[in-house]
Every structure is written in C-alpha cells, then in structure tokens.
Design an enzyme around this catalytic site. Sequence first.
Site, mmCIF file in Angstrom:
data_model
loop_
_atom_site.group_PDB
_atom_site.id
_atom_site.type_symbol
_atom_site.label_atom_id
_atom_site.label_comp_id
_atom_site.label_asym_id
_atom_site.label_seq_id
_atom_site.Cartn_x
_atom_site.Cartn_y
_atom_site.Cartn_z
ATOM 1 N N GLU A 58 0.837 -1.221 0.000
ATOM 2 C CA GLU A 58 0.000 0.000 0.000
ATOM 3 C C GLU A 58 0.864 1.260 0.000
ATOM 4 O O GLU A 58 0.462 2.298 0.521
ATOM 5 C CB GLU A 58 -0.943 0.017 1.216
ATOM 6 C CG GLU A 58 -1.771 -1.224 1.370
ATOM 7 C CD GLU A 58 -3.106 -1.156 0.670
ATOM 8 O OE1 GLU A 58 -3.404 -0.111 0.079
ATOM 9 O OE2 GLU A 58 -3.812 -2.161 0.697
HETATM 10 C C1 LIG Z 1 2.012 -9.362 0.934
HETATM 11 C C2 LIG Z 1 1.762 -8.308 -0.087
HETATM 12 C C3 LIG Z 1 0.439 -8.004 -0.426
HETATM 13 C C4 LIG Z 1 0.198 -7.063 -1.426
HETATM 14 N N1 LIG Z 1 -1.103 -6.798 -1.781
HETATM 15 C C5 LIG Z 1 -1.343 -6.015 -2.868
HETATM 16 C C6 LIG Z 1 -2.671 -5.862 -3.367
HETATM 17 O O1 LIG Z 1 -3.635 -6.373 -2.797
HETATM 18 N N2 LIG Z 1 -2.852 -5.131 -4.497
HETATM 19 C C7 LIG Z 1 -1.823 -4.548 -5.146
HETATM 20 O O2 LIG Z 1 -2.059 -3.921 -6.184
HETATM 21 N N3 LIG Z 1 -0.548 -4.638 -4.686
HETATM 22 C C8 LIG Z 1 -0.297 -5.374 -3.570
HETATM 23 N N4 LIG Z 1 0.988 -5.523 -3.108
HETATM 24 C C9 LIG Z 1 2.077 -4.877 -3.826
HETATM 25 C C10 LIG Z 1 2.700 -3.719 -3.057
HETATM 26 O O3 LIG Z 1 1.825 -2.636 -3.013
HETATM 27 C C11 LIG Z 1 4.050 -3.400 -3.686
HETATM 28 O O4 LIG Z 1 4.908 -4.473 -3.332
HETATM 29 C C12 LIG Z 1 4.636 -2.084 -3.240
HETATM 30 O O5 LIG Z 1 3.883 -1.003 -3.733
HETATM 31 C C13 LIG Z 1 6.088 -1.892 -3.663
HETATM 32 O O6 LIG Z 1 6.269 -2.219 -5.001
HETATM 33 P P1 LIG Z 1 7.439 -3.224 -5.424
HETATM 34 O O7 LIG Z 1 7.311 -4.427 -4.564
HETATM 35 O O8 LIG Z 1 7.373 -3.417 -6.882
HETATM 36 O O9 LIG Z 1 8.771 -2.504 -5.015
HETATM 37 P P2 LIG Z 1 9.548 -1.406 -5.894
HETATM 38 O O10 LIG Z 1 8.610 -0.378 -6.382
HETATM 39 O O11 LIG Z 1 10.392 -2.119 -6.897
HETATM 40 O O12 LIG Z 1 10.487 -0.737 -4.811
HETATM 41 C C14 LIG Z 1 11.738 -1.287 -4.393
HETATM 42 C C15 LIG Z 1 12.399 -0.272 -3.458
HETATM 43 O O13 LIG Z 1 12.663 0.952 -4.165
HETATM 44 C C16 LIG Z 1 12.062 2.026 -3.471
HETATM 45 N N5 LIG Z 1 11.618 3.050 -4.418
HETATM 46 C C17 LIG Z 1 10.885 2.881 -5.545
HETATM 47 N N6 LIG Z 1 10.649 4.058 -6.127
HETATM 48 C C18 LIG Z 1 11.231 5.007 -5.345
HETATM 49 C C19 LIG Z 1 11.342 6.431 -5.405
HETATM 50 N N7 LIG Z 1 10.790 7.146 -6.382
HETATM 51 N N8 LIG Z 1 12.034 7.047 -4.424
HETATM 52 C C20 LIG Z 1 12.584 6.338 -3.403
HETATM 53 N N9 LIG Z 1 12.520 5.008 -3.291
HETATM 54 C C21 LIG Z 1 11.848 4.348 -4.257
HETATM 55 C C22 LIG Z 1 10.904 1.415 -2.718
HETATM 56 O O14 LIG Z 1 10.474 2.235 -1.657
HETATM 57 C C23 LIG Z 1 11.494 0.095 -2.268
HETATM 58 O O15 LIG Z 1 12.275 0.303 -1.129
HETATM 59 C C24 LIG Z 1 1.262 -6.410 -2.076
HETATM 60 C C25 LIG Z 1 2.591 -6.686 -1.680
HETATM 61 C C26 LIG Z 1 2.828 -7.625 -0.710
HETATM 62 C C27 LIG Z 1 4.256 -7.921 -0.338
#
Ligand SMILES: Cc1cc2nc3c(=O)[nH]c(=O)nc-3n(C[C@H](O)[C@H](O)[C@H](O)COP(=O)(O)OP(=O)(O)OC[C@H]3O[C@@H](n4cnc5c(N)ncnc54)[C@H](O)[C@@H]3O)c2cc1C
Length: 393
Positions: free
Chosen positions: A370
């Site tokens: 989220e």
């Molecule tokens: C158990 C679980 C349940 C989930 N449920 C849902 C759901 O129901 N629906 C849904 O749509 N999604 C869901 N998600 C997805 C979740 O919202 C994403 O994992 C989250 O938004 C982060 O995206 P990512 O994992 O691709 O990480 P990334 O976006 O790849 O980020 C990796 C790292 O880079 C950092 N980063 C990225 N961009 C920036 C920036 N501009 N500045 C600084 N730092 C940055 C991030 O903060 C993080 O530390 C779920 C995830 C999990 C683990």
Amino acid sequence: MHQAVSQAVLADVDAFCRELRPVEELCYVEHRYNDQTIPLAKKHNILGIPLPEKYGGRGADAVTYAKCLARLGREGTGLRTFFSGQTSIGQYPILKYGNEDQRQRYLPASTRGECTLAFGLTEPEAGSNPLEMTSTYRRDGDRFLLSGVKYLISNGAIADAVIVFAYPEGKEGPERRMSAFIVDTQGETFEREDMPAKLGMFTANTGMFQMNEHPVRGDNLLGAEGEGFRIAMGVLISGRLSVAAGCLGVIEDCLEESLNWCKERSQHGKPIGKHQLVQAHLAHIEMDRAASALMVENAAQAKQASDENPSDKALLAEADLRVAEAKFFASNAAWDAADRAVQIYGGRGWSELYRVGRHLQDVRVCRIYEGTDEIMQLKIATALLGKDYAAFS
Ligand SMILES: Cc1cc2nc3c(=O)[nH]c(=O)nc-3n(C[C@H](O)[C@H](O)[C@H](O)COP(=O)(O)OP(=O)(O)OC[C@H]3O[C@@H](n4cnc5c(N)ncnc54)[C@H](O)[C@@H]3O)c2cc1C
C-alpha cells in the site's frame, strides 16, 4: 454513527476473533490458508463493516471501522489483510466509484461471503510506480478484453472478482490513460496461483494472476474510462488507513503479551518485569501504541470528513496526508513493538508458536505494501513543499 451501533459491530468483531483464534493459530504453524475466516466472518456479520446497511453492511463510520481493523490486527496481520483486501480496497471502490447496478451485483454478495474481492494494481514491473504497468484492454463489441499480469495481490488467488487497472491497447500520449474494471475471475482466460515462499501471513492468501484476452462485461467499467489512476489513488487512502489501524492492533497485542510475560517469566531471582532494561522495552512499546492510536484516529477522522464531502479537494488532500503519516508511523512503530516484544520473550519469542514471533514475521510487510516507507515519506514531504517539488517527476 450511533454509539450503540458502533459498540455492537466492535463486539461482533471481538467475538469473531475469539472464535477464530484457535483455528488461526493452527493454520499459522502449519503454514496454510485459514478457510474458516470467511464462513466465521459471515456468521458474525462482519464482511462489510463500513458498507451501508442496504448493501448488507453495518454502516460503520471510518473511526469505528479503524477500531475494528485494530481488533483484527491484534489477531495477526494476515487476518487483517484479508479484510483490507475484501473491504478497504475491494468493496470500497465499488461503493465509491461504482454505479448502482454494480453495487447491487457485487456488494450484497460480498457481505454474504459469496463473493471474495481483491484489488489488482501491482505488476511485476510496476510497483511503487503503477503508471509503469503494461496490462491492456480493448473493446470487443459490448465487452472488454483484458490482458496482463498482476502480482502480489492480497486475496488474488481466491477472489471471485478483482478491481483491475489497465491501459487502452495501442494508445499513446494523452489518450493512454488507465481505466479500472470489475473483473470476474472465472474462466480459462484468467489463470492464477498463490505466491510461493512468503515470509509470513500464511493464513491469508497472496496471489498473482494472468489475464489472456479475458472477457469483461461492458458494464463492468468502474467509473469513467481513463479515470483509473484517480480511482487507484483514492482507494489507496482507504487501504493505507486499514494498514495503519491493523498495525495499531499489532502493537496493542505485543504490549499485552509482553506485560503478561514480564510477570510470568523469572530470571536472576525475580520476574523479568522488574529488570530495568526490560522495562525500557515496555515503555517504548507503550509509546509506540499511544502515538499510533492518536495518528490512526486523526487519519480516520480526516478520511471520514473527505468521504462525507467527496467534491472537496482540500479535504481529500488532508485525508491523503494524514493517512500517509499514520501508515508510515504505525507500520514502523509496529515493527519496533514486535521486535521489542520478541526481545522480552527471549528465545521463545523467536518462534512461530508465540504471538509476538508471528507478529514480527508478518508486520514487516506493512512497511512495503500500500505504498512503501519511502513513497510515504515522499508523499508527506511533497504535501509540505508543494507539487513543484514532487519527487516523482
Ligand atoms: C504481501 C503483499 C500483499 C500485497 N497486496 C497487494 C494488493 O492487494 N494489491 C496490489 O495492487 N498490490 C499489492 N501488493 C504490492 C505492493 O503494493 C508493492 O509491493 C509495493 O507497492 C512496492 O512495489 P514493489 O514491490 O514493486 O517494489 P519497488 O517499487 O520495486 O520498490 C523497491 C524499493 O525501491 C524504493 N523506491 C521505488 N521508487 C522510489 C522512489 N521514487 N524514491 C525512493 N525510493 C523508491 C521502494 O520504496 C522500495 O524500497 C502487495 C505486496 C505484498 C508484499
């Protein structure tokens, strides 16, 4: 909301938690989905807590619903996450952005436990920046065909319907604006599976799915075409508040468990609660709780004010900010509280057999989903600095 109604909902949530607890604990240590969650939630009539009664809900306001989520969070972040998926980011978008026909087709069934919901925004290559998603849709007569992969979706492999976001196929420039759809998950064109090797939340479902020209009814477009991003951002306010409230519950439970253990366990000839360094941990957990409780209530009130005045952009911005603050603060406070509670439990704490160990394992995800810690901080700072300083641009 009338106080008696609010107390009745909270009492039902509490009764549900008490009845579910033994099953939840067994499922957790066996690392399996708890298939009693939905039937018992139906029995206690808590599958649509903030929905109006005419759709089968309980009509709870945002503050009451946050208290319910905190109670659910005490049982575990996995259990609370099921409710977030079903209600905060599943039912909520249909209620807020759907038309009456869509509400009638999905909401009553979802409160009866006959329609599990999920929210599918994230993709393998689009997490913190959902604008980078590649899922597409195209019109095909009176229906849409959707293609793409959604990843890390709470309830994703068990949902009967998912709120899915996709771009129009073949459009570029200003015409390339995402739309939101209510997608029924039946049929061979919708393939799904559980996320393997999770780090916790074993009793809840986290899934991924692939749509291969999956047919969606023409009248299942949610909101207007091209409005998807605005809808997604609005829904995330609701989702983040649910995470913050759930984290408050985690802290409350860590505090209760720690206080009990401090009196029960003796070392060096006295209860460990008499050792001053152990007391320091208790003081920190209590401060985590007190500060998180205030921020969650503040955020819930801001969201309530915005929900009651949907056209007021200042109230929406205020809710967005307060909820981001509460989500960032409470998820970090819960991580800290669970870590300290495990420390108080010593070696026993480092085990899935104890509540504090399970909390530590599960609550870590609250700093990721989220909107990550980093994204929340950028959001808060941008709200202070103004849009010209938006870090994403
Ligand atoms: C158990 C679980 C349940 C989930 N449920 C849902 C759901 O129901 N629906 C849904 O749509 N999604 C869901 N998600 C997805 C979740 O919202 C994403 O994992 C989250 O938004 C982060 O995206 P990512 O994992 O691709 O990480 P990334 O976006 O790849 O980020 C990796 C790292 O880079 C950092 N980063 C990225 N961009 C920036 C920036 N501009 N500045 C600084 N730092 C940055 C991030 O903060 C993080 O530390 C779920 C995830 C999990 C683990």
